[in-house]
Write a protein that holds these residues in place. Structure first.
Motif, PDB file in Angstrom:
ATOM      1  N   GLN A   1      39.937  47.932  29.250  1.00 19.80           N
ATOM      2  CA  GLN A   1      41.383  48.044  29.059  1.00 19.80           C
ATOM      3  C   GLN A   1      42.090  48.101  30.411  1.00 19.80           C
ATOM      4  OE1 GLN A   1      42.103  47.204  25.739  1.00 19.80           O
ATOM      5  NE2 GLN A   1      43.481  48.957  25.659  1.00 19.80           N
ATOM      6  N   PHE A   2      41.567  48.931  31.281  1.00 17.28           N
ATOM      7  CA  PHE A   2      42.135  49.082  32.619  1.00 17.28           C
ATOM      8  C   PHE A   2      42.047  47.786  33.414  1.00 17.28           C
ATOM      9  CE2 PHE A   2      40.834  50.190  37.087  1.00 17.28           C
ATOM     10  CZ  PHE A   2      42.116  50.454  37.567  1.00 17.28           C
ATOM     11  N   ARG A   3      40.887  47.158  33.383  1.00 15.66           N
ATOM     12  CA  ARG A   3      40.701  45.929  34.157  1.00 15.66           C
ATOM     13  C   ARG A   3      41.586  44.799  33.635  1.00 15.66           C
ATOM     14  NH1 ARG A   3      34.236  45.692  34.348  1.00 15.66           N
ATOM     15  NH2 ARG A   3      34.589  43.609  35.184  1.00 15.66           N
TER      16      ARG A   3
ATOM     17  N   GLY B   1      47.869  51.670  51.517  1.00  5.33           N
ATOM     18  CA  GLY B   1      48.415  50.332  51.720  1.00  5.33           C
ATOM     19  C   GLY B   1      47.460  49.201  51.415  1.00  5.33           C
ATOM     20  N   ASN B   2      46.284  49.510  50.897  1.00  2.00           N
ATOM     21  CA  ASN B   2      45.297  48.477  50.582  1.00  2.00           C
ATOM     22  C   ASN B   2      45.563  47.883  49.205  1.00  2.00           C
ATOM     23  OD1 ASN B   2      43.798  49.010  52.995  1.00  2.00           O
ATOM     24  ND2 ASN B   2      42.930  50.815  51.992  1.00  2.00           N
ATOM     25  N   ARG B   3      45.410  46.587  49.094  1.00  2.00           N
ATOM     26  CA  ARG B   3      45.577  45.913  47.816  1.00  2.00           C
ATOM     27  C   ARG B   3      44.486  46.362  46.843  1.00  2.00           C
ATOM     28  NH1 ARG B   3      45.516  39.561  48.170  1.00  2.00           N
ATOM     29  NH2 ARG B   3      47.520  39.979  49.177  1.00  2.00           N
ATOM     30  N   ILE B   4      44.887  46.682  45.615  1.00  3.03           N
ATOM     31  CA  ILE B   4      43.926  47.082  44.582  1.00  3.03           C
ATOM     32  C   ILE B   4      43.502  45.822  43.843  1.00  3.03           C
ATOM     33  CG2 ILE B   4      43.528  48.462  42.525  1.00  3.03           C
ATOM     34  CD1 ILE B   4      45.690  50.381  43.496  1.00  3.03           C
ATOM     35  N   VAL B   5      42.266  45.424  44.064  1.00  7.46           N
ATOM     36  CA  VAL B   5      41.731  44.182  43.474  1.00  7.46           C
ATOM     37  C   VAL B   5      40.843  44.541  42.300  1.00  7.46           C
ATOM     38  CG1 VAL B   5      40.383  42.101  43.886  1.00  7.46           C
ATOM     39  CG2 VAL B   5      41.812  43.057  45.731  1.00  7.46           C
ATOM     40  N   PRO B   6      41.102  44.004  41.115  1.00  7.68           N
ATOM     41  CA  PRO B   6      40.256  44.305  39.950  1.00  7.68           C
ATOM     42  C   PRO B   6      38.807  43.904  40.213  1.00  7.68           C
ATOM     43  CG  PRO B   6      42.257  43.164  39.297  1.00  7.68           C
ATOM     44  CD  PRO B   6      42.213  43.105  40.789  1.00  7.68           C
ATOM     45  N   GLN B   7      37.881  44.694  39.681  1.00  4.22           N
ATOM     46  CA  GLN B   7      36.459  44.401  39.847  1.00  4.22           C
ATOM     47  C   GLN B   7      36.045  43.226  38.964  1.00  4.22           C
ATOM     48  OE1 GLN B   7      36.284  46.263  42.720  1.00  4.22           O
ATOM     49  NE2 GLN B   7      34.125  46.358  42.148  1.00  4.22           N
TER      50      GLN B   7
END
Length: 280
Positions: A214-216, A274-280
């Motif tokens: 759900q989160f991803r 400040g880092n981009r959150i990239v989905p796994q």
């Protein structure tokens, strides 16, 4: 998160314990007031409570109701008890972090107890980086005395931040490197605040993976997926410069900005560093 007896008007997330004590004796020459905190699971008296607004993005204020009891007789009229802030053990500021205490609080007629409401505020941006504490002490009034020093204090510590839970390391392969912003977004969109702390319970694993998916799915398309959370109060807003942000309508000041990446045509959140959150 385990529920304790301290009750919130609109929510309750309270933790931690202190030491066992014997119950106050009722053979007293006059009626007394005392805090009545018990961890039901451990049958242990407690005096410390911990709260994080980060668990409740729709709230800009919340109230913890601390239970108090009368040792002595019940009477057919209202009685009043008093409480003070112990300044030497308090870092929270009245007006900024909590509503200043009233002069006295009521024990209703024909009742053996009541509640002390502590109203907390989240407006201070410093609460994202640190916690504040309020330590309270019951004091004698003309109607109710305080002869139980082992039961006359309570401490509330609260913030607007999260700490890395044990279960994150267990599921780091699915969730990626921890950050507080990612943790907040996980809580907002997964449907849970907790995951398994190990992988031994195979029957619970499918549900855990459902929460993670759900989160991803949301992180892959936050703008497209936000309507799925409309019933929980979430929406996408747009600033004057055209920047989109994710927020809860109950607390519109708490915003999660989105950055458009032209290389892949997707929107991304950034963490507290400040880092981009990239989905796994």
């Amino acid at each position: 998160m385990k529920k304790l007896i301290a009750i919130s008007l609109v929510s309750w997330v309270l933790l931690m314990a202190c030491k066992k004590q014997d119950n106050p004796l009722f053979q007293q020459p006059h009626d007394n007031i005392y805090f009545d905190f018990t961890d039901d699971e451990k049958s242990t008296r407690i005096d410390s409570f911990f709260y994080s607004f980060a668990l409740y993005p729709e709230k800009s204020t919340d109230t913890i109701m601390l239970p108090v009891k009368v040792s002595g007789s019940r009477v057919h009229y209202d009685r009043w008890f008093k409480v003070k802030v112990i300044d030497s053990a308090t870092t929270a500021q009245p007006g900024l972090h909590y509503k200043a205490l009233d002069t006295a609080y009521k024990i209703p007629a024909d009742s053996g107890g009541g509640f002390l409401p502590i109203i907390m505020y989240v407006a201070d941006p410093a609460l994202i980086d640190r916690s504040v504490t309020i330590k309270l002490q019951l004091i004698s009034s003309s109607q109710l005395s305080n002869d139980f020093p082992a039961f006359d204090t309570a401490k509330i510590t609260f913030s607007n931040r999260l700490e890395e839970p044990v279960w994150w390391a267990v599921w780091i392969g699915e969730l990626g490197v921890y950050s507080r912003v990612k943790h907040e977004l996980f809580i907002r969109t997964s449907g849970t605040t907790e995951l398994q702390t190990d992988m031994s319970d195979w029957q619970s694993t499918p549900l855990t993976l459902f929460y993670i998916r759900q989160f991803r799915a949301f992180m892959m398309d936050p703008i497209g997926r936000t309507p799925d959370y409309k019933d929980k109060g979430y929406a996408i807003g747009q600033q004057d410069d055209g920047t989109y942000y994710f927020y809860n309508t109950g607390n519109p000041d708490k915003k999660y900005p989105l950055e458009f990446n032209s290389a892949d045509g997707r929107y991304y959140f950034h963490d507290e560093n400040g880092n981009r959150i990239v989905p796994q």
